[in-house]
Design a protein around this motif. Structure first.
Motif, short mmCIF file in Angstrom:
data_model
loop_
_atom_site.label_atom_id
_atom_site.label_comp_id
_atom_site.label_asym_id
_atom_site.label_seq_id
_atom_site.Cartn_x
_atom_site.Cartn_y
_atom_site.Cartn_z
N TRP A 1 49.57 50.62 25.61
CA TRP A 1 48.83 49.41 25.23
C TRP A 1 48.05 48.84 26.42
CZ3 TRP A 1 50.60 44.30 26.79
CH2 TRP A 1 49.77 43.28 26.34
N ILE A 2 48.70 48.75 27.58
CA ILE A 2 48.04 48.21 28.78
C ILE A 2 46.86 49.09 29.19
CG2 ILE A 2 48.36 47.84 31.26
CD1 ILE A 2 51.10 46.70 30.67
N ASN A 3 47.06 50.40 29.12
CA ASN A 3 45.99 51.32 29.55
C ASN A 3 44.77 51.28 28.63
OD1 ASN A 3 47.48 52.22 31.75
ND2 ASN A 3 48.43 53.89 30.61
N ASN A 4 44.97 50.86 27.39
CA ASN A 4 43.87 50.88 26.42
C ASN A 4 43.42 49.50 25.98
OD1 ASN A 4 43.57 53.93 25.68
ND2 ASN A 4 45.78 53.56 25.58
N ARG A 5 44.05 48.45 26.47
CA ARG A 5 43.73 47.12 25.99
C ARG A 5 42.41 46.61 26.56
NH1 ARG A 5 47.16 42.31 28.88
NH2 ARG A 5 46.32 41.30 27.05
N VAL A 6 41.82 45.68 25.84
CA VAL A 6 40.69 44.91 26.35
C VAL A 6 41.26 43.59 26.84
CG1 VAL A 6 38.51 43.80 25.78
CG2 VAL A 6 39.09 46.01 24.75
N ASN A 7 41.11 43.31 28.13
CA ASN A 7 41.73 42.11 28.69
C ASN A 7 41.16 40.85 28.06
OD1 ASN A 7 43.47 43.36 30.51
ND2 ASN A 7 41.87 43.59 32.05
N PRO A 8 42.00 39.83 27.89
CA PRO A 8 41.53 38.55 27.36
C PRO A 8 40.41 37.98 28.24
CG PRO A 8 43.93 38.60 27.45
CD PRO A 8 43.45 39.81 28.18
N TYR A 9 39.49 37.28 27.59
CA TYR A 9 38.35 36.76 28.34
C TYR A 9 38.69 35.39 28.95
CZ TYR A 9 33.74 34.90 29.40
OH TYR A 9 32.66 34.34 30.05
N PHE A 10 38.29 35.22 30.19
CA PHE A 10 38.37 33.91 30.83
C PHE A 10 37.28 33.84 31.89
CE2 PHE A 10 40.97 36.69 33.42
CZ PHE A 10 40.73 36.30 34.72
N GLU A 11 37.00 32.64 32.34
CA GLU A 11 35.96 32.44 33.35
C GLU A 11 36.57 31.82 34.59
OE1 GLU A 11 32.88 30.07 31.61
OE2 GLU A 11 32.60 31.42 29.89
N CYS A 12 35.98 32.11 35.73
CA CYS A 12 36.42 31.53 37.00
C CYS A 12 35.19 31.05 37.77
CB CYS A 12 37.16 32.55 37.86
SG CYS A 12 38.84 32.88 37.30
N GLY A 13 35.39 30.02 38.57
CA GLY A 13 34.28 29.55 39.39
C GLY A 13 34.70 28.37 40.23
N GLU A 14 34.13 28.28 41.42
CA GLU A 14 34.46 27.18 42.32
C GLU A 14 33.93 25.85 41.78
OE1 GLU A 14 36.41 27.39 44.81
OE2 GLU A 14 36.60 29.56 44.68
N SER A 15 32.94 25.94 40.87
CA SER A 15 32.34 24.71 40.34
C SER A 15 33.21 24.06 39.28
CB SER A 15 30.96 25.02 39.75
OG SER A 15 31.07 25.96 38.69
N ILE A 16 34.24 24.77 38.82
CA ILE A 16 35.10 24.21 37.78
C ILE A 16 35.96 23.10 38.38
CG2 ILE A 16 37.00 24.71 36.21
CD1 ILE A 16 35.92 27.53 35.93
N ASP A 17 35.79 21.92 37.84
CA ASP A 17 36.51 20.75 38.37
C ASP A 17 37.67 20.43 37.45
OD1 ASP A 17 37.26 18.52 39.75
OD2 ASP A 17 35.74 17.22 38.85
N VAL A 18 38.86 20.73 37.91
CA VAL A 18 40.07 20.51 37.10
C VAL A 18 40.97 19.52 37.82
CG1 VAL A 18 42.05 21.59 36.01
CG2 VAL A 18 39.92 22.87 36.24
N LYS A 19 41.47 18.52 37.07
CA LYS A 19 42.39 17.56 37.66
C LYS A 19 43.75 18.22 37.84
CE LYS A 19 39.88 13.86 35.37
NZ LYS A 19 39.84 12.95 34.22
N ARG A 20 44.27 18.15 39.06
CA ARG A 20 45.48 18.88 39.38
C ARG A 20 46.64 17.94 39.71
NH1 ARG A 20 44.04 23.97 39.73
NH2 ARG A 20 41.90 24.54 40.27
N GLY A 21 47.87 18.45 39.38
CA GLY A 21 49.06 17.73 39.75
C GLY A 21 49.40 18.00 41.20
N VAL A 22 50.32 17.22 41.75
CA VAL A 22 50.62 17.33 43.19
C VAL A 22 51.30 18.65 43.54
CG1 VAL A 22 50.80 14.84 43.45
CG2 VAL A 22 52.85 16.16 42.89
N SER A 23 51.90 19.32 42.56
CA SER A 23 52.65 20.54 42.85
C SER A 23 51.78 21.78 42.88
CB SER A 23 53.75 20.74 41.80
OG SER A 23 53.16 20.87 40.51
N GLU A 24 50.56 21.69 42.39
CA GLU A 24 49.78 22.91 42.13
C GLU A 24 49.30 23.60 43.41
OE1 GLU A 24 46.95 22.40 38.95
OE2 GLU A 24 48.37 21.16 37.84
#
Length: 355
Positions: free
Chosen positions: A162-185
């Motif tokens: 399954w891993i060898n043939n799967r299509v990975n789930p889609y997600f996006e990454c970028g430094e411009s993404i502004d996410v509010k973070r908790g103190v532990s992150e």
């Protein structure tokens, strides 16, 4: 009543499906049917019904012709009932004839089985011996196929394929993404990067026209794991978050919809409480590693380090903790000042309700 505890582990639908499969078993041998000696049907006895019925038929026919040849008036009123009697008698005669033929066939079958019964039993005993040997071989094969070791090996091969043939789930990454973070992150992110080679703290997963923002996404050996750190309340205003509702005796997390979305789109989800991240840091790392190794080896993941398992909080409990500043009891002193800045909203967000 079943409670929800941290760490929470939710496998993707494909992982659940594969780790529930078992090897296909061969077809079981069919046990031979033991012959049964039928009871002796005896001699046929019509109890005189056959002779009586035939007599009535003959007598009725004679009377019919006598009446037809006579000059009597109102013959129709006599003939119609007479025809009915003749027909009924004839039917009874035929019935006894059929009954006799059926009995003769039963008698014939009985005599045939009686003559050959010893041969039938001999053949049955031979077939039974063959069946028992085949059944013993079948049972051995089944035990081998259903052994825990073989099932894990079978599932391991399925997971690998399954891993060898799967299509990975889609997600996006970028430094411009502004996410509010908790103190532990930031604290936990640095530790994750020391252990795992592919860790994202700036990922987002599309949900229609909006996004979900995982605390971390770890790509490890073909598995995409959403790591979430849950605080009981927001540091800026004490709003209860990540709590469970208890409706009709059933505990439901308010994060259930989000968890379901991730697992149905190919992500694995592991949730820790903020308390565990600070007080049981290594155990949290171990849970992630154990999850990956369990899935890849074809085993269902389970929490083995139960010394740090915590029950998920309710809304009322989280509100009480906010009043008591519970998070300050485990967050390191140097980070406690950051708690009050969590979730700080802009003027426009507060003034116009823009989330």
């Amino acid at each position: 009543m079943k409670t929800i505890t941290y760490p929470e582990i939710y496998s993707s639908e494909n992982v659940i499906r594969i780790l529930s499969k078992k090897p296909q078993l061969p077809q079981a041998p069919i046990e031979p049917v033991k012959p049964i000696m039928p009871s002796d049907p005896g001699e046929y006895d019509s109890r005189g019904n056959r002779g009586c019925s035939l007599f009535v038929v003959i007598a009725g026919v004679i009377i019919f012709f006598v009446v037809m040849s006579s000059d009597k008036e109102h013959k129709v009123s006599i003939i119609l009932p007479l025809i009915g009697i003749i027909a009924l008698s004839f039917f009874m005669f035929k019935t006894t004839t059929w009954d006799k033929e059926s009995h003769e066939q039963k008698r014939k079958n009985y005599e045939n089985i009686k003559r050959n019964f010893s041969l039938l039993m001999e053949s049955y005993n031979k077939n039974l011996t063959v069946y028992q040997e085949a059944k013993n071989r079948y049972d051995i094969i089944v035990r081998q196929l259903q052994s825990e070791q073989n099932i894990s090996k079978y599932r391991k091969e399925l997971i690998s394929a399954w891993i060898n043939n799967r299509v990975n789930p889609y997600f996006e990454c970028g430094e411009s993404i502004d996410v509010k973070r908790g103190v532990s992150e930031d604290f936990f992110y640095n530790l994750l990067c020391e252990v795992f080679s592919d860790v994202h703290n700036n990922a987002c997963v599309p949900v229609g026209k909006s996004f979900y923002y995982p605390d971390f996404l770890i790509y490890e050996k073909g598995l995409l794991i959403d790591i979430e750190i849950d605080e009981p309340y927001a540091g800026n205003d004490g709003t209860a978050i990540h709590y469970v509702d208890n409706k009709y005796g059933i505990c439901t997390s308010i994060d259930e919809e989000r968890n379901d979305y991730f697992t149905s789109h190919g992500f694995e989800v592991i949730r820790f409480s903020e308390e565990q991240i600070f007080l049981h840091t290594q155990e949290c790392i171990n849970v992630i590693n154990k999850y990956v190794s369990s899935v890849l080896s074809g085993c269902k993941p389970k929490i083995e380090q139960k010394n740090f398992v915590l029950e998920k909080w309710t809304k009322d409990q989280a509100s009480k903790w906010a009043y008591q500043r519970f998070r300050n009891t485990y967050v390191p002193v140097e980070l406690q000042s950051s708690i009050t800045n969590e979730g700080i909203k802009t003027y426009d967000e507060l003034r116009y309700g823009n989330d």
